[in-house]
Design an enzyme around this catalytic site. Structure first.
Site: not given
Ligand code: GLN
Length: 305
Positions: A61, A64, A189, A241, A259
Protein backbone atom coordinates in the site's frame (compact mmCIF):
# COMPACT_ATOMS: atom_id res chain seq x y z
CA UNK A 1 22.62 9.23 15.80
CA UNK A 2 23.64 5.66 14.79
CA UNK A 3 23.97 4.71 18.45
CA UNK A 4 20.50 6.05 19.22
CA UNK A 5 18.98 4.16 16.29
CA UNK A 6 20.66 0.87 17.34
CA UNK A 7 19.42 1.28 20.90
CA UNK A 8 15.83 2.05 19.86
CA UNK A 9 15.83 -0.81 17.36
CA UNK A 10 16.89 -3.40 19.95
CA UNK A 11 14.35 -1.98 22.39
CA UNK A 12 11.52 -2.33 19.84
CA UNK A 13 12.47 -5.64 18.22
CA UNK A 14 10.63 -7.80 20.83
CA UNK A 15 7.33 -6.03 19.98
CA UNK A 16 7.24 -8.03 16.74
CA UNK A 17 6.05 -10.97 18.85
CA UNK A 18 2.68 -9.22 19.20
CA UNK A 19 2.13 -9.28 15.42
CA UNK A 20 1.84 -11.69 12.51
CA UNK A 21 3.27 -11.70 9.01
CA UNK A 22 0.59 -11.14 6.32
CA UNK A 23 -0.68 -14.46 4.99
CA UNK A 24 -3.50 -13.42 2.64
CA UNK A 25 -1.22 -14.57 -0.20
CA UNK A 26 1.24 -17.48 0.16
CA UNK A 27 4.21 -15.46 -1.10
CA UNK A 28 4.02 -12.90 1.76
CA UNK A 29 3.67 -15.56 4.46
CA UNK A 30 7.35 -16.42 3.86
CA UNK A 31 8.53 -13.17 5.52
CA UNK A 32 10.75 -13.26 8.65
CA UNK A 33 8.61 -11.82 11.50
CA UNK A 34 11.67 -10.84 13.56
CA UNK A 35 13.23 -8.57 10.93
CA UNK A 36 13.37 -4.86 11.80
CA UNK A 37 15.21 -2.11 9.97
CA UNK A 38 15.23 1.66 9.69
CA UNK A 39 16.74 4.24 7.31
CA UNK A 40 16.59 8.03 7.58
CA UNK A 41 17.38 10.67 4.97
CA UNK A 42 17.53 14.22 6.30
CA UNK A 43 16.61 17.31 4.29
CA UNK A 44 20.30 18.09 3.69
CA UNK A 45 20.86 14.52 2.50
CA UNK A 46 22.38 13.13 5.72
CA UNK A 47 21.75 9.37 5.95
CA UNK A 48 21.50 7.15 9.04
CA UNK A 49 20.42 3.55 9.35
CA UNK A 50 20.16 0.52 11.61
CA UNK A 51 19.13 -3.13 11.55
CA UNK A 52 17.75 -5.03 8.56
CA UNK A 53 17.50 -1.94 6.38
CA UNK A 54 18.86 -3.49 3.17
CA UNK A 55 16.39 -6.38 3.18
CA UNK A 56 13.93 -6.12 0.28
CA UNK A 57 10.15 -6.44 0.52
CA UNK A 58 7.14 -5.43 -1.57
CA UNK A 59 5.89 -1.87 -1.34
CA UNK A 60 2.18 -2.91 -1.14
CA UNK A 61 0.00 0.00 0.00
CA UNK A 62 2.94 2.41 0.22
CA UNK A 63 2.54 2.68 -3.54
CA UNK A 64 -0.78 4.49 -2.92
CA UNK A 65 0.75 7.95 -2.35
CA UNK A 66 2.82 7.40 -5.54
CA UNK A 67 -0.32 6.44 -7.45
CA UNK A 68 -1.94 9.59 -6.10
CA UNK A 69 1.03 11.72 -7.20
CA UNK A 70 0.98 10.20 -10.70
CA UNK A 71 -2.78 10.78 -10.95
CA UNK A 72 -2.33 14.40 -9.77
CA UNK A 73 0.56 15.03 -12.18
CA UNK A 74 -1.47 13.63 -15.09
CA UNK A 75 -4.83 15.24 -14.34
CA UNK A 76 -4.44 18.09 -11.84
CA UNK A 77 -5.95 18.47 -8.37
CA UNK A 78 -9.53 19.37 -9.30
CA UNK A 79 -10.04 16.43 -11.65
CA UNK A 80 -8.59 13.91 -9.16
CA UNK A 81 -10.67 15.31 -6.29
CA UNK A 82 -13.84 14.74 -8.33
CA UNK A 83 -12.91 11.06 -8.81
CA UNK A 84 -11.51 10.16 -5.35
CA UNK A 85 -12.39 12.00 -2.17
CA UNK A 86 -10.20 13.08 0.72
CA UNK A 87 -12.23 12.12 3.80
CA UNK A 88 -10.70 9.54 6.14
CA UNK A 89 -12.55 6.23 6.01
CA UNK A 90 -11.83 4.99 9.56
CA UNK A 91 -12.16 1.52 8.03
CA UNK A 92 -9.79 -1.32 7.04
CA UNK A 93 -7.84 -0.97 3.78
CA UNK A 94 -9.97 -3.49 1.87
CA UNK A 95 -13.34 -2.39 3.26
CA UNK A 96 -16.26 -1.21 1.20
CA UNK A 97 -16.19 2.30 2.57
CA UNK A 98 -19.86 3.10 2.48
CA UNK A 99 -23.19 1.41 2.15
CA UNK A 100 -23.90 0.16 -1.35
CA UNK A 101 -26.53 2.86 -1.89
CA UNK A 102 -24.19 5.74 -1.06
CA UNK A 103 -21.15 4.51 -2.96
CA UNK A 104 -19.88 7.63 -4.68
CA UNK A 105 -16.50 9.19 -5.36
CA UNK A 106 -16.67 11.40 -2.23
CA UNK A 107 -16.66 8.26 -0.07
CA UNK A 108 -13.55 6.80 -1.66
CA UNK A 109 -10.14 7.65 -0.22
CA UNK A 110 -6.93 7.23 -2.26
CA UNK A 111 -5.08 5.56 0.67
CA UNK A 112 -7.35 2.49 0.71
CA UNK A 113 -7.82 -0.17 -1.98
CA UNK A 114 -10.95 1.15 -3.68
CA UNK A 115 -9.43 4.58 -4.17
CA UNK A 116 -6.12 3.11 -5.36
CA UNK A 117 -7.93 0.99 -7.95
CA UNK A 118 -9.68 4.12 -9.27
CA UNK A 119 -6.33 5.95 -9.39
CA UNK A 120 -4.82 3.23 -11.62
CA UNK A 121 -7.53 4.16 -14.14
CA UNK A 122 -6.57 7.87 -13.93
CA UNK A 123 -2.92 7.41 -14.92
CA UNK A 124 -2.33 8.44 -18.53
CA UNK A 125 -1.08 5.92 -21.10
CA UNK A 126 -2.22 4.19 -24.31
CA UNK A 127 -2.26 0.80 -22.58
CA UNK A 128 -2.28 -0.40 -18.98
CA UNK A 129 1.25 -1.63 -19.49
CA UNK A 130 2.32 1.88 -20.45
CA UNK A 131 0.46 3.32 -17.43
CA UNK A 132 2.25 0.91 -15.11
CA UNK A 133 5.64 1.68 -16.69
CA UNK A 134 5.04 5.40 -16.06
CA UNK A 135 4.16 4.67 -12.42
CA UNK A 136 7.29 2.52 -12.07
CA UNK A 137 9.35 5.35 -13.61
CA UNK A 138 8.01 7.83 -11.02
CA UNK A 139 8.65 5.30 -8.21
CA UNK A 140 12.27 4.93 -9.35
CA UNK A 141 12.80 8.71 -9.43
CA UNK A 142 11.21 9.24 -6.01
CA UNK A 143 13.19 6.35 -4.52
CA UNK A 144 16.45 7.50 -6.13
CA UNK A 145 16.97 3.99 -7.48
CA UNK A 146 16.65 3.11 -11.18
CA UNK A 147 16.97 -0.63 -10.45
CA UNK A 148 13.66 -0.93 -8.60
CA UNK A 149 11.36 -3.51 -10.20
CA UNK A 150 8.43 -5.85 -9.67
CA UNK A 151 8.74 -8.99 -7.52
CA UNK A 152 7.21 -11.39 -10.05
CA UNK A 153 6.38 -14.13 -7.51
CA UNK A 154 4.41 -11.70 -5.30
CA UNK A 155 2.70 -10.24 -8.39
CA UNK A 156 1.52 -13.69 -9.52
CA UNK A 157 0.39 -14.50 -5.98
CA UNK A 158 -1.57 -11.19 -5.73
CA UNK A 159 -3.19 -11.79 -9.10
CA UNK A 160 -4.27 -15.35 -8.38
CA UNK A 161 -5.56 -14.59 -4.85
CA UNK A 162 -7.17 -11.22 -5.57
CA UNK A 163 -10.88 -12.03 -5.10
CA UNK A 164 -11.53 -9.24 -2.59
CA UNK A 165 -9.91 -6.63 -4.82
CA UNK A 166 -11.90 -7.98 -7.77
CA UNK A 167 -15.08 -7.60 -5.71
CA UNK A 168 -14.14 -3.99 -4.88
CA UNK A 169 -13.34 -3.21 -8.53
CA UNK A 170 -16.59 -4.71 -9.86
CA UNK A 171 -18.54 -2.75 -7.26
CA UNK A 172 -16.83 0.44 -8.44
CA UNK A 173 -17.65 -0.50 -12.03
CA UNK A 174 -21.31 -1.17 -11.23
CA UNK A 175 -21.56 2.31 -9.71
CA UNK A 176 -20.02 3.98 -12.75
CA UNK A 177 -16.83 4.86 -10.85
CA UNK A 178 -14.48 2.79 -13.02
CA UNK A 179 -14.57 3.20 -16.79
CA UNK A 180 -12.04 0.64 -18.01
CA UNK A 181 -11.81 -3.15 -18.12
CA UNK A 182 -11.66 -4.43 -14.53
CA UNK A 183 -8.96 -7.06 -15.14
CA UNK A 184 -6.69 -4.57 -16.91
CA UNK A 185 -7.03 -2.00 -14.13
CA UNK A 186 -6.44 -4.66 -11.46
CA UNK A 187 -3.39 -5.99 -13.26
CA UNK A 188 -1.86 -2.51 -12.92
CA UNK A 189 -2.87 -2.40 -9.21
CA UNK A 190 -1.40 -5.86 -8.46
CA UNK A 191 1.86 -4.99 -10.22
CA UNK A 192 2.00 -1.67 -8.36
CA UNK A 193 1.63 -3.46 -4.98
CA UNK A 194 4.41 -5.89 -5.96
CA UNK A 195 7.17 -3.32 -6.57
CA UNK A 196 10.20 -4.36 -4.53
CA UNK A 197 11.81 -1.78 -2.23
CA UNK A 198 13.99 -1.50 0.88
CA UNK A 199 14.05 0.96 3.80
CA UNK A 200 16.45 3.26 1.94
CA UNK A 201 14.05 3.59 -1.00
CA UNK A 202 11.13 4.39 1.34
CA UNK A 203 13.22 6.96 3.23
CA UNK A 204 14.10 8.61 -0.09
CA UNK A 205 10.43 8.80 -1.17
CA UNK A 206 9.57 10.25 2.26
CA UNK A 207 12.40 12.77 1.95
CA UNK A 208 10.98 14.09 -1.36
CA UNK A 209 7.54 14.45 0.25
CA UNK A 210 9.13 16.22 3.25
CA UNK A 211 11.09 18.50 0.89
CA UNK A 212 7.97 19.80 -0.90
CA UNK A 213 8.55 17.76 -4.05
CA UNK A 214 12.30 18.21 -4.48
CA UNK A 215 14.96 15.46 -4.39
CA UNK A 216 17.29 15.63 -1.39
CA UNK A 217 20.78 17.08 -2.15
CA UNK A 218 20.25 17.96 -5.86
CA UNK A 219 17.00 19.80 -5.06
CA UNK A 220 15.66 18.75 -8.47
CA UNK A 221 11.89 19.24 -8.56
CA UNK A 222 9.81 16.08 -9.15
CA UNK A 223 6.36 17.52 -8.42
CA UNK A 224 4.90 20.89 -7.37
CA UNK A 225 5.05 21.78 -3.65
CA UNK A 226 1.25 22.06 -3.45
CA UNK A 227 1.00 18.35 -4.28
CA UNK A 228 3.15 17.37 -1.30
CA UNK A 229 0.74 19.29 0.93
CA UNK A 230 -2.17 17.38 -0.63
CA UNK A 231 -0.52 13.97 -0.27
CA UNK A 232 0.89 14.57 3.23
CA UNK A 233 -2.50 15.74 4.53
CA UNK A 234 -4.18 12.55 3.29
CA UNK A 235 -1.33 10.43 4.72
CA UNK A 236 -1.90 12.08 8.10
CA UNK A 237 -5.63 11.35 8.16
CA UNK A 238 -5.78 7.96 6.42
CA UNK A 239 -2.24 6.62 5.77
CA UNK A 240 -2.51 4.03 8.55
CA UNK A 241 -6.18 3.21 7.72
CA UNK A 242 -8.31 2.74 10.85
CA UNK A 243 -5.14 3.12 12.93
CA UNK A 244 -4.50 6.69 11.71
CA UNK A 245 -5.92 8.47 14.78
CA UNK A 246 -3.84 6.47 17.26
CA UNK A 247 -0.77 6.86 15.04
CA UNK A 248 -1.29 10.65 14.99
CA UNK A 249 -1.26 10.63 18.79
CA UNK A 250 1.67 8.25 19.23
CA UNK A 251 3.94 9.43 16.38
CA UNK A 252 2.41 12.58 14.91
CA UNK A 253 3.74 12.62 11.33
CA UNK A 254 2.23 11.74 7.92
CA UNK A 255 2.98 8.09 7.11
CA UNK A 256 1.92 5.15 4.96
CA UNK A 257 2.05 1.48 5.82
CA UNK A 258 1.94 -1.62 3.63
CA UNK A 259 1.22 -5.27 4.41
CA UNK A 260 4.73 -6.15 3.19
CA UNK A 261 5.86 -4.68 6.56
CA UNK A 262 7.04 -1.30 5.31
CA UNK A 263 6.22 2.14 6.71
CA UNK A 264 7.20 5.35 4.95
CA UNK A 265 7.11 8.39 7.23
CA UNK A 266 7.37 12.05 6.26
CA UNK A 267 8.62 14.64 8.72
CA UNK A 268 7.83 17.88 6.87
CA UNK A 269 10.97 19.98 6.16
CA UNK A 270 13.13 17.60 8.24
CA UNK A 271 13.41 14.01 6.98
CA UNK A 272 12.02 10.91 5.30
CA UNK A 273 12.02 7.63 7.23
CA UNK A 274 11.79 4.08 5.88
CA UNK A 275 10.94 1.19 8.22
CA UNK A 276 10.69 -2.55 7.67
CA UNK A 277 9.11 -4.90 10.21
CA UNK A 278 6.83 -7.55 8.66
CA UNK A 279 4.96 -8.64 11.81
CA UNK A 280 1.65 -6.75 11.50
CA UNK A 281 -1.12 -5.78 13.90
CA UNK A 282 -4.76 -6.58 13.12
CA UNK A 283 -5.07 -3.41 11.03
CA UNK A 284 -2.20 -4.42 8.75
CA UNK A 285 0.41 -2.03 10.20
CA UNK A 286 3.91 -3.08 11.37
CA UNK A 287 3.78 -3.50 15.17
CA UNK A 288 7.49 -3.07 15.91
CA UNK A 289 7.68 -0.42 13.15
CA UNK A 290 5.08 1.80 14.82
CA UNK A 291 6.75 1.34 18.19
CA UNK A 292 10.12 2.30 16.68
CA UNK A 293 8.62 5.42 15.09
CA UNK A 294 6.94 6.34 18.38
CA UNK A 295 10.25 6.09 20.26
CA UNK A 296 12.10 7.96 17.52
CA UNK A 297 9.46 10.69 17.47
CA UNK A 298 9.81 11.11 21.25
CA UNK A 299 13.62 11.27 21.14
CA UNK A 300 13.88 13.64 18.15
CA UNK A 301 10.66 15.64 18.78
CA UNK A 302 9.21 14.76 15.39
CA UNK A 303 5.48 15.18 16.05
CA UNK A 304 4.01 18.06 14.07
CA UNK A 305 1.42 18.69 16.80
N1 GLN B 1 -1.86 -5.93 -1.95
C1 GLN B 1 -2.61 -5.54 -0.80
C2 GLN B 1 -4.08 -5.61 -1.12
O1 GLN B 1 -4.46 -5.13 -2.14
C3 GLN B 1 -2.20 -4.16 -0.37
C4 GLN B 1 -2.88 -3.72 0.89
C5 GLN B 1 -1.97 -3.17 1.95
O2 GLN B 1 -0.75 -3.10 1.84
N2 GLN B 1 -2.58 -2.79 3.04
O3 GLN B 1 -4.87 -6.14 -0.38
Amino acid sequence: MEELLERLLEECRPAAKEGRVADYIPELAKGDPKALGLYIIGSEGKRSWAGDCRQTFTIQSIVKPILLLQALLDNGVEFVMRRVGVEATGKPFDAINSGDQSLDSGNINPMVNMGAIVMCSLIHGRSYDERFQRLLGLTRRLAGDQEIDVDEAVYRSEKSHGSKNRALAYLLKSHGLLDDDVEEVLDCYFRACSIQVDCRALAHIGAVLSNRGRLPVSNERIFPGAMSRYVNAILMTCGMYDGSGEFALRVGVPAKSGVGGGIMAVVPTRMGIGIFGPALDRKGNSVAGIKLLERLSGELHLSIF
